[in-house]
Enzyme design. Structure first.
Site, mmCIF file in Angstrom:
data_model
loop_
_atom_site.group_PDB
_atom_site.id
_atom_site.type_symbol
_atom_site.label_atom_id
_atom_site.label_comp_id
_atom_site.label_asym_id
_atom_site.label_seq_id
_atom_site.Cartn_x
_atom_site.Cartn_y
_atom_site.Cartn_z
ATOM 1 N N GLY A 113 -4.070 -3.755 7.899
ATOM 2 C CA GLY A 113 -3.726 -3.029 9.107
ATOM 3 C C GLY A 113 -2.217 -2.872 9.209
ATOM 4 O O GLY A 113 -1.540 -2.472 8.264
ATOM 5 N N TYR B 21 -2.574 -4.010 -1.528
ATOM 6 C CA TYR B 21 -3.079 -4.085 -0.147
ATOM 7 C C TYR B 21 -4.336 -4.950 -0.057
ATOM 8 O O TYR B 21 -5.279 -4.805 -0.828
ATOM 9 C CB TYR B 21 -3.412 -2.684 0.375
ATOM 10 C CG TYR B 21 -4.178 -2.718 1.692
ATOM 11 C CD1 TYR B 21 -3.526 -3.031 2.882
ATOM 12 C CD2 TYR B 21 -5.546 -2.473 1.740
ATOM 13 C CE1 TYR B 21 -4.206 -3.091 4.073
ATOM 14 C CE2 TYR B 21 -6.247 -2.523 2.927
ATOM 15 C CZ TYR B 21 -5.573 -2.832 4.103
ATOM 16 O OH TYR B 21 -6.255 -2.891 5.282
#
Length: 640
Positions: free
Chosen positions: A170, A163
């Site tokens: 998001g 990530y």
């Protein structure tokens, strides 16, 4: 005939110009002549021709060349700042206009603060914002940054899905981004201040964000050259961090958007960087997220708010003591035995300050002697309960300052890069709830200083309560005296009541419900600052009113420390004989409070009293009585 308004130190001066072909240098000297004429000591200027200065527009702060002709660079009624070498430009009295930079004059020196991500304080941060220090990294910080970056480079090389490094963020956390496009993450728009940039550098220096040492060094170079991106104050919801403002901060560093520096004024970022021999940052994988994810906007504004709150809180005790003298109050309510029965630290500290300023054995007062045998039993709450009311403000500030200082030295990025474990972990340290809640609490706490001060102003102005002329002026009716000044104080207190509504109780879901709870900490910080400024202004009005009240009690004199405070005010503002334009006087005394000059005058008397009379009560807090404590030598390096 065109005319120009020139700001010189604490005064705004109107300079008419018959010949628009005159130079900027001529305009500066004309302003200096008027400034010197208004000062009994010539403003400390011996020979006007020896003064070194820079001239800039207030709108945008662009530097003006001394040889430029006025007609070429200025328009009629322009506002101009004249900054004398050795002075700092205050952010508080530059006209607040859209696009105006509220920055201190950069002081070119070789004093450094070494950042390691662990030991920066709110006081340090405010001093960095003023341009008093430059920045460098400790060797330990550099090593941690390198190790963190090496781990990220390995992740990218092995095409792992992580990530914020090889994915979007998001709602786009599951979207893998090709390596060739990783450097284009989140390039938005421009500027904020040295505090924001310094704080972001400090957080990255902890070595848990994965930013490269090259990128961090370029940020430091930009800071040390005072090349500052344009960053709007609005636009953050305080989770995932201050994304929008920090994006603007990063944008200028990338050579995009607008930047400001003392050399260039406002210009395109790439030209500002070029003018200082600096290269734009070229983002590597994860660096886009590393530069924009964190609570630094909230925290930097919060640091200024808590530092100014601390300064005005201790000066509020001095001002209230002076008012008590003018209103012929009693000191019995400050007896130490009373406060030992309710031993809150702030309450005890405030009572001690009152005793140190008003103790008749230590500082005889002719005013106090004049009513020693009156039949009054006790005073109104606004005087008698100062230790209880001011005290909780002091304790609130201490509580908030601890949170802000912890936040200053916290890693608030996501994901966090743990080089020693060889992995990255996603978490929620970017959430701004801690500083948001603390700054809402600060606003509520410090507001009370203005609330109780306004009531004391009412007592000073009301002849049925003060035994002084109505509104502190002779020939009432012909003169209004402090009538409208009191209205101003009441208006500021009323506005604060609205500003004290907590912003952190609100939340709006963002990023397609991925970021479904936010702190609204940006607004908490901005309104806390506004509340503190209003408190400063109300107390400036009270100080003026109390000094005016002294005029009607002459030839009687108050205690030595309070006479010194009176003399300080009178060196800046003359007594009111008849009505006059009051705004410059309020602004001048506000400046005294912002610069902590009232504390610096009275503080030594407080400290001496504590050491001589009750040494065991000397506070453990280093800020309780310290007069502008010197920076820690451990973090300051003077370059030879």
């Amino acid at each position: 005939m065109p005319r120009f308004t020139v700001h010189v130190r604490d005064e705004w001066l109107t300079v008419p110009c018959k010949d628009a072909t005159c130079s900027i240098k001529w305009l500066a000297f004309e302003a200096l002549k008027r400034y010197i004429k208004n000062k009994p000591d010539n403003g400390g200027i011996q020979h006007i021709k020896d003064v070194h200065f820079v001239v800039r527009r207030c709108q945008g702060l662009g530097l003006l060349d001394n040889d430029d002709t006025i007609e070429d660079v200025l328009e009629d009624n322009d506002f101009v700042e004249l900054a004398i070498e050795g002075d700092t430009m205050s952010q508080d009295f530059i006209p607040s206009q859209p696009g105006t930079s509220h920055l201190y004059l950069y002081i070119d020196n070789h004093h450094y603060i070494s950042l390691d991500g662990n030991s920066l304080t709110s006081t340090d941060l405010v001093n960095l914002g003023k341009g008093l220090y430059m920045i460098k990294l400790t060797p330990e910080a550099e090593q941690k940054v390198v190790q963190s970056r090496e781990l990220l480079d390995t992740i990218v090389k092995e095409n792992k899905v992580v990530y914020g490094i090889t994915t979007g963020f998001g709602k786009f956390a599951r979207t893998v981004i090709p390596v060739s496009k990783l450097k284009y993450i989140y390039p938005l728009s421009p500027e904020r201040t040295r505090m924001l940039l310094a704080l972001r550098i400090n957080v990255l220096a902890k070595g848990y964000s994965g930013v490269s040492l090259e990128t961090l060094h370029r940020m430091i170079q930009a800071f040390n050259a005072s090349c500052l991106s344009y960053v709007p104050e609005k636009g953050t919801v305080g989770a995932s961090g201050d994304l929008a403002p920090l994006s603007h901060l990063a944008l200028g560093l990338m050579g995009e958007g607008k930047m400001w520096s003392p050399k260039s004024g406002w210009a395109d970022a790439k030209y500002v960087l070029e003018a200082h021999g600096l290269k734009p940052i070229s983002l590597k994988p994860k660096e886009g997220l590393a530069l924009i994810n964190g609570t630094q906007m909230i925290t930097s504004l919060g640091a200024e708010a808590v530092e100014r709150a601390e300064a005005i809180a201790r000066q509020a005790d001095i001002i209230a003591a002076l008012t008590l003298e003018v209103l012929k109050g009693t000191t019995k309510a400050f007896d130490s035995d009373i406060h030992e029965l309710r031993p809150h630290p702030g309450q005890k500290e405030v009572a001690l300050r009152f005793r140190s300023l008003l103790d008749s054995d230590h500082h005889p007062s002719e005013i106090a002697e004049s009513h020693r045998f009156c039949d009054r039993v006790q005073d109104a709450y606004t005087m008698r309960c100062c230790p209880q009311v001011h005290g909780i403000v002091n304790d609130t500030i201490e509580f908030v300052k601890k949170i802000i200082n912890t936040e200053i030295n916290s890693a608030t990025d996501n994901p966090m890069v743990f080089a020693e474990r060889g992995e990255t972990i996603s978490g929620g340290n970017f959430h701004g709830e801690y500083p948001a809640k603390a700054l809402d609490y600060l606003a509520i706490g410090v507001h009370e200083l203005a609330s109780i001060s306004e009531r004391r102003i009412e007592r000073l102005c009301n002849p049925s309560l003060s035994e002084l002329p109505a509104f502190l002026v002779n020939e009432g009716g012909l003169n209004s005296g402090f009538m409208i000044a009191h209205c101003t104080a009441a208006a500021l207190v009323s506005e604060n009541k609205v500003l004290c509504h907590p912003s952190s109780i609100d939340s709006l879901s963002t990023s397609a419900a991925t970021e479904d709870h936010v702190s609204m900490g940006g607004w908490a910080a901005r309104k806390a600052l506004r509340v503190v400024e209003h408190v400063e202004q109300v107390l400036a009005i009270e100080l003026l009113a109390a000094c005016q009240g002294i005029e009607f009690l002459r030839p009687l004199r108050t205690t030595t420390p309070l006479e010194k405070v009176y003399d300080l005010v009178r060196a800046t503002v003359k007594p009111w004989i008849k009505d006059r334009f009051m705004a410059p006087d309020i602004e001048a005394v506000h400046r005294l409070l912002v610069d902590q000059k009232v504390w610096n005058i009275a503080g030594p008397y407080i400290e001496k009293y504590c050491m001589e009379y009750i040494p065991e009560s000397r506070p453990s807090s280093p800020t309780a009585f310290a007069l502008d404590p010197p920076p820690s030598p451990r973090k300051r390096v003077r370059l030879e």
